[in-house]
Design a protein around this motif. Structure first.
Motif, mmCIF file in Angstrom:
data_model
loop_
_atom_site.group_PDB
_atom_site.id
_atom_site.type_symbol
_atom_site.label_atom_id
_atom_site.label_comp_id
_atom_site.label_asym_id
_atom_site.label_seq_id
_atom_site.Cartn_x
_atom_site.Cartn_y
_atom_site.Cartn_z
ATOM 1 N N PHE A 1 59.056 -65.850 -65.156
ATOM 2 C CA PHE A 1 58.367 -65.243 -64.010
ATOM 3 C C PHE A 1 56.949 -64.853 -64.394
ATOM 4 O O PHE A 1 56.731 -64.292 -65.484
ATOM 5 N N PRO A 2 55.979 -65.094 -63.513
ATOM 6 C CA PRO A 2 54.614 -64.628 -63.772
ATOM 7 C C PRO A 2 54.590 -63.100 -63.932
ATOM 8 O O PRO A 2 55.334 -62.383 -63.247
ATOM 9 N N ALA A 3 53.710 -62.613 -64.807
ATOM 10 C CA ALA A 3 53.645 -61.166 -65.092
ATOM 11 C C ALA A 3 53.430 -60.321 -63.835
ATOM 12 O O ALA A 3 54.072 -59.271 -63.688
ATOM 13 N N PRO A 4 52.542 -60.721 -62.889
ATOM 14 C CA PRO A 4 52.342 -59.861 -61.708
ATOM 15 C C PRO A 4 53.613 -59.715 -60.865
ATOM 16 O O PRO A 4 53.828 -58.677 -60.240
ATOM 17 N N VAL A 5 54.467 -60.744 -60.875
ATOM 18 C CA VAL A 5 55.730 -60.673 -60.124
ATOM 19 C C VAL A 5 56.644 -59.632 -60.775
ATOM 20 O O VAL A 5 57.206 -58.757 -60.103
ATOM 21 N N LEU A 6 56.773 -59.723 -62.100
ATOM 22 C CA LEU A 6 57.680 -58.813 -62.806
ATOM 23 C C LEU A 6 57.205 -57.367 -62.711
ATOM 24 O O LEU A 6 58.009 -56.455 -62.517
ATOM 25 N N SER A 7 55.871 -57.163 -62.823
ATOM 26 C CA SER A 7 55.416 -55.766 -62.787
ATOM 27 C C SER A 7 55.566 -55.202 -61.380
ATOM 28 O O SER A 7 55.936 -54.029 -61.215
ATOM 29 N N MET A 8 55.345 -56.021 -60.340
ATOM 30 C CA MET A 8 55.545 -55.505 -58.983
ATOM 31 C C MET A 8 57.026 -55.202 -58.745
ATOM 32 O O MET A 8 57.380 -54.179 -58.152
ATOM 33 N N ALA A 9 57.889 -56.090 -59.219
ATOM 34 C CA ALA A 9 59.338 -55.881 -59.039
ATOM 35 C C ALA A 9 59.762 -54.571 -59.698
ATOM 36 O O ALA A 9 60.568 -53.811 -59.140
ATOM 37 N N GLU A 10 59.187 -54.287 -60.863
ATOM 38 C CA GLU A 10 59.545 -53.057 -61.582
ATOM 39 C C GLU A 10 59.075 -51.821 -60.813
ATOM 40 O O GLU A 10 59.812 -50.842 -60.684
ATOM 41 N N GLU A 11 57.853 -51.896 -60.276
ATOM 42 C CA GLU A 11 57.336 -50.745 -59.508
ATOM 43 C C GLU A 11 58.167 -50.504 -58.259
ATOM 44 O O GLU A 11 58.434 -49.363 -57.874
ATOM 45 N N ILE A 12 58.594 -51.595 -57.614
ATOM 46 C CA ILE A 12 59.424 -51.469 -56.410
ATOM 47 C C ILE A 12 60.770 -50.851 -56.775
ATOM 48 O O ILE A 12 61.264 -49.954 -56.105
ATOM 49 N N ALA A 13 61.346 -51.335 -57.870
ATOM 50 C CA ALA A 13 62.659 -50.832 -58.287
ATOM 51 C C ALA A 13 62.608 -49.325 -58.564
ATOM 52 O O ALA A 13 63.559 -48.609 -58.277
ATOM 53 N N LYS A 14 61.474 -48.861 -59.107
ATOM 54 C CA LYS A 14 61.367 -47.440 -59.466
ATOM 55 C C LYS A 14 61.060 -46.542 -58.267
ATOM 56 O O LYS A 14 61.301 -45.348 -58.294
ATOM 57 N N ALA A 15 60.488 -47.133 -57.203
ATOM 58 C CA ALA A 15 60.021 -46.328 -56.060
ATOM 59 C C ALA A 15 61.185 -45.861 -55.192
ATOM 60 O O ALA A 15 62.248 -46.485 -55.160
ATOM 61 N N ASP A 16 60.954 -44.774 -54.463
ATOM 62 C CA ASP A 16 61.968 -44.283 -53.519
ATOM 63 C C ASP A 16 61.916 -45.050 -52.205
ATOM 64 O O ASP A 16 62.816 -44.905 -51.370
ATOM 65 N N LEU B 1 52.141 -63.106 -47.833
ATOM 66 C CA LEU B 1 53.191 -62.083 -47.956
ATOM 67 C C LEU B 1 54.551 -62.750 -48.127
ATOM 68 O O LEU B 1 55.350 -62.345 -48.969
ATOM 69 N N LYS B 2 54.795 -63.806 -47.366
ATOM 70 C CA LYS B 2 56.081 -64.518 -47.485
ATOM 71 C C LYS B 2 56.233 -65.079 -48.901
ATOM 72 O O LYS B 2 57.307 -65.004 -49.510
ATOM 73 N N ASN B 3 55.125 -65.609 -49.439
ATOM 74 C CA ASN B 3 55.162 -66.149 -50.803
ATOM 75 C C ASN B 3 55.538 -65.055 -51.806
ATOM 76 O O ASN B 3 56.387 -65.274 -52.686
ATOM 77 N N ALA B 4 54.925 -63.891 -51.656
ATOM 78 C CA ALA B 4 55.230 -62.782 -52.579
ATOM 79 C C ALA B 4 56.696 -62.369 -52.435
ATOM 80 O O ALA B 4 57.386 -62.134 -53.441
ATOM 81 N N LEU B 5 57.180 -62.307 -51.207
ATOM 82 C CA LEU B 5 58.576 -61.915 -50.993
ATOM 83 C C LEU B 5 59.520 -62.978 -51.561
ATOM 84 O O LEU B 5 60.578 -62.646 -52.111
ATOM 85 N N ASP B 6 59.134 -64.231 -51.439
ATOM 86 C CA ASP B 6 59.968 -65.301 -52.015
ATOM 87 C C ASP B 6 60.096 -65.121 -53.532
ATOM 88 O O ASP B 6 61.189 -65.220 -54.094
ATOM 89 N N TRP B 7 58.976 -64.844 -54.194
ATOM 90 C CA TRP B 7 59.027 -64.590 -55.647
ATOM 91 C C TRP B 7 59.918 -63.388 -55.951
ATOM 92 O O TRP B 7 60.804 -63.450 -56.819
ATOM 93 N N LEU B 8 59.678 -62.290 -55.236
ATOM 94 C CA LEU B 8 60.419 -61.050 -55.528
ATOM 95 C C LEU B 8 61.907 -61.214 -55.275
ATOM 96 O O LEU B 8 62.732 -60.585 -55.931
ATOM 97 N N SER B 9 62.256 -62.108 -54.348
ATOM 98 C CA SER B 9 63.673 -62.322 -54.026
ATOM 99 C C SER B 9 64.427 -63.032 -55.150
ATOM 100 O O SER B 9 65.654 -63.037 -55.160
ATOM 101 N N ARG B 10 63.695 -63.640 -56.081
ATOM 102 C CA ARG B 10 64.349 -64.374 -57.177
ATOM 103 C C ARG B 10 64.551 -63.497 -58.416
ATOM 104 O O ARG B 10 65.213 -63.901 -59.370
ATOM 105 N N VAL B 11 63.924 -62.315 -58.422
ATOM 106 C CA VAL B 11 64.022 -61.440 -59.598
ATOM 107 C C VAL B 11 65.391 -60.756 -59.625
ATOM 108 O O VAL B 11 65.916 -60.344 -58.589
#
Ligand code: FMN
Length: 181
Positions: A58-73, A90-100
């Motif tokens: 996974f590209p680094a920006p995908v993983l770091s965003m996924a981590e921030e989302i996971a930690k958020a309320d 936005l759909k592209n970003a959500l597609d990436w995040l959906s695979r994490v």
């Protein structure tokens, strides 16, 4: 009683003068006491989704965003409507995040806001976004909805200045804080 919560915003526009980004950047000052809001990175930092790229890691920006989302309320998605739907970036970003894995949005409270120079305020994009988030198992708040029409009259110098809209969004953020409990 003040509640300690942290929400993150995800903006569906790459435009420098984006009205939706202006709305997102105004949210921290409208948040209830004890609630902090920070901004995720740009969805423009993600490459086009490609399973071959994913297979190499996974590209680094995908993983770091996924981590921030996971930690958020909770996640607040603020997006324009493009051709009656969700902008491709936005759909592209959500597609990436959906695979994490583990899925960062699973069970996550999500609030949707949209803004447009038009009268409908991006409502049609919101309903497409809700459909996308079904697969994510996200917990999307239903009401109150924030569809900000005629936004060109409501933002000045990158800040949401329209008093009625600010008051409404303050109430919506309180509702989201309660919803995300
Ligand atoms: C490709 C494209 C499609 C658009 N389609 C819609 C639309 O379906 N509904 C709408 O209300 N506005 C539409 N607009 C206008 C956007 O709402 C407007 O450009 C808005 O300022 C974009 O959001 P931003 O300011 O956050 O970048 C469209 C704009 C573009 C560039």
């Amino acid at each position: 009683m003040s509640e300690k919560k942290h929400f993150v915003t995800l903006v569906g526009s790459l435009r420098k003068g984006s009205f939706n980004a202006a709305v997102a950047h105004t949210l921290p000052e409208l948040a209830p006491e004890g609630v902090t809001i920070s901004h995720l990175g740009s969805v423009g930092d993600f490459p086009h989704y490609n399973a071959d790229v994913q297979a190499e890691g996974f590209p680094a920006p995908v993983l770091s965003m996924a981590e921030e989302i996971a930690k958020a309320d909770g996640v607040i998605i603020v997006t324009p409507e493009y051709n009656y739907s969700v902008p491709g970036v936005l759909k592209n970003a959500l597609d990436w995040l959906s695979r994490v894995s583990p899925a960062p949005f699973a069970g996550k409270p999500v609030l949707i806001q949209s803004a447009s120079p038009g009268n409908i305020g991006g409502a049609r994009a919101q309903y497409h976004l809700r459909q996308i988030l079904v697969f994510f198992d996200a917990r999307v708040m239903n009401k109150p909805e924030a569809m900000i029409g005629q936004v060109t009259d409501k933002v000045k110098d990158g800040v949401l200045t329209d008093e009625a809209t600010r008051t409404f969004l303050s109430k919506q953020l309180q509702a989201f804080t309660d919803f995300s409990a």
